[in-house]
Motif scaffolding. Structure first.
Motif, PDB file in Angstrom:
ATOM      1  N   VAL A  12      18.914  27.681   9.123  1.00  0.00           N
ATOM      2  CA  VAL A  12      17.955  26.982   9.988  1.00  0.00           C
ATOM      3  C   VAL A  12      16.858  27.932  10.458  1.00  0.00           C
ATOM      4  N   LEU A  13      17.241  29.107  10.955  1.00  0.00           N
ATOM      5  CA  LEU A  13      16.262  30.056  11.499  1.00  0.00           C
ATOM      6  C   LEU A  13      15.281  30.532  10.427  1.00  0.00           C
ATOM      7  N   ILE A  14      15.804  30.908   9.270  1.00  0.00           N
ATOM      8  CA  ILE A  14      14.951  31.414   8.196  1.00  0.00           C
ATOM      9  C   ILE A  14      13.975  30.343   7.729  1.00  0.00           C
ATOM     10  N   ASN A  15      14.450  29.113   7.669  1.00  0.00           N
ATOM     11  CA  ASN A  15      13.579  28.038   7.199  1.00  0.00           C
ATOM     12  C   ASN A  15      12.541  27.625   8.233  1.00  0.00           C
ATOM     13  N   VAL A  16      12.859  27.779   9.498  1.00  0.00           N
ATOM     14  CA  VAL A  16      11.858  27.539  10.535  1.00  0.00           C
ATOM     15  C   VAL A  16      10.734  28.563  10.401  1.00  0.00           C
ATOM     16  N   ILE A  17      11.115  29.835  10.179  1.00  0.00           N
ATOM     17  CA  ILE A  17      10.120  30.898   9.990  1.00  0.00           C
ATOM     18  C   ILE A  17       9.274  30.612   8.757  1.00  0.00           C
ATOM     19  N   PHE A  18       9.953  30.214   7.658  1.00  0.00           N
ATOM     20  CA  PHE A  18       9.228  29.890   6.433  1.00  0.00           C
ATOM     21  C   PHE A  18       8.249  28.738   6.664  1.00  0.00           C
ATOM     22  N   ALA A  19       8.706  27.684   7.349  1.00  0.00           N
ATOM     23  CA  ALA A  19       7.873  26.509   7.589  1.00  0.00           C
ATOM     24  C   ALA A  19       6.627  26.876   8.388  1.00  0.00           C
ATOM     25  N   PHE A 222      14.865  32.561  -2.046  1.00  0.00           N
ATOM     26  CA  PHE A 222      13.502  32.044  -2.025  1.00  0.00           C
ATOM     27  C   PHE A 222      12.715  32.657  -0.874  1.00  0.00           C
ATOM     28  N   GLN A 223      13.401  32.945   0.231  1.00  0.00           N
ATOM     29  CA  GLN A 223      12.681  33.453   1.392  1.00  0.00           C
ATOM     30  C   GLN A 223      12.026  34.804   1.082  1.00  0.00           C
ATOM     31  N   SER A 224      12.751  35.678   0.386  1.00  0.00           N
ATOM     32  CA  SER A 224      12.193  36.989   0.066  1.00  0.00           C
ATOM     33  C   SER A 224      11.235  36.921  -1.119  1.00  0.00           C
ATOM     34  N   ALA A 225      11.464  35.944  -2.010  1.00  0.00           N
ATOM     35  CA  ALA A 225      10.647  35.854  -3.215  1.00  0.00           C
ATOM     36  C   ALA A 225       9.321  35.161  -2.985  1.00  0.00           C
TER      37      ALA A 225
END
Length: 238
Positions: A12-19, A222-225
């Protein structure tokens, strides 16, 4: 707090940052986006179908690669970054669903995720040096591999899974090595769904266990890529 809860919280946290970063980037490049050839309605419709089938283990990379190249919505140079970026939020939803409803050994899940994170982190440093023609060849190879694996599964030529919910010892090491490689391959447009599914099946895991592993480990790399790939494309297009 359990390990599973920690993983889900990180998702959840990583995807909020990504969004947030994605929205900021879209706003910053809104004029460039208007020049893109893709049709908004058709993209929304096709993406709905693509990720619906993705929940059944059908590679969204393979379908998207064929669609985007045939319609010329995305250039070959931008295709790997697009394939990765478009999957982040949808796969996050799938990961949350599969990890919470399917029993899987937490050590196996964490090792597989970390292995592919490392592979995905290293991958962009190689992709940025590749020419569009080389990327095109890798994408073609990826599509052929995905097709062959799907057909092999349908005709019973490869293992269809066992009953285990986790991997241990040498099998876990083999899985980690393979998933490290798959994480790197993601960055050149070769999806890891089919490859991961065949690997965990061959190692004796229950077919259902393949899904939280696929969704979980496809999600984090995906977050790092994505950031590296998008930066690569931005630089290459200047």
């Amino acid at each position: 707090m359990t390990a599973a809860t920690i993983i889900l919280t990180l998702v959840v946290l990583i995807n909020v940052i990504f969004a947030v970063r994605f929205i900021v980037d879209v706003v910053k490049h809104r004029e460039e986006i208007k020049q893109e050839p893709g049709n908004g309605f058709m993209l929304a419709l096709s993406s709905t179908l693509i990720f619906f089938f993705s929940t059944f283990g059908v590679s969204d990379f393979a379908i998207s690669s064929i669609l985007y190249r045939k319609t010329k919505w995305v250039s070959d140079k931008k295709l790997p970054g697009t394939l990765n970026a478009q999957c982040v939020i949808p796969v996050a939803v799938m990961a949350l669903a599969f990890i919470t409803v399917i029993d899987v050994d937490i050590v196996t899940l964490v090792v597989c995720i970390v292995a592919q994170i490392i592979g995905a982190y290293i991958g962009p440093r190689i992709v940025v040096k590749l020419s569009p023609s080389i990327i095109r060849k890798f994408i073609g190879i990826g599509l052929v591999i995905a097709t062959l694996l799907i057909l092999a599964g349908k005709f019973g030529l490869i293992p269809s899974g066992g009953t285990a919910t986790g991997l241990y010892g040498g099998k876990l090491v083999i899985a980690a090595i393979c998933l490290f490689a798959y994480g790197a391959l993601n960055n050149i447009g070769i999806g890891s769904y089919a490859l991961t599914m065949v690997t965990v099946y061959a190692l004796g895991l229950n077919p259902l266990v393949a899904f939280p592993i696929m969704m979980g480990l496809v999600l984090f790399p995906f977050q790092s890529a994505v950031c590296s790939l998008l930066n690569m494309v931005s630089t290459a297009e200047k």
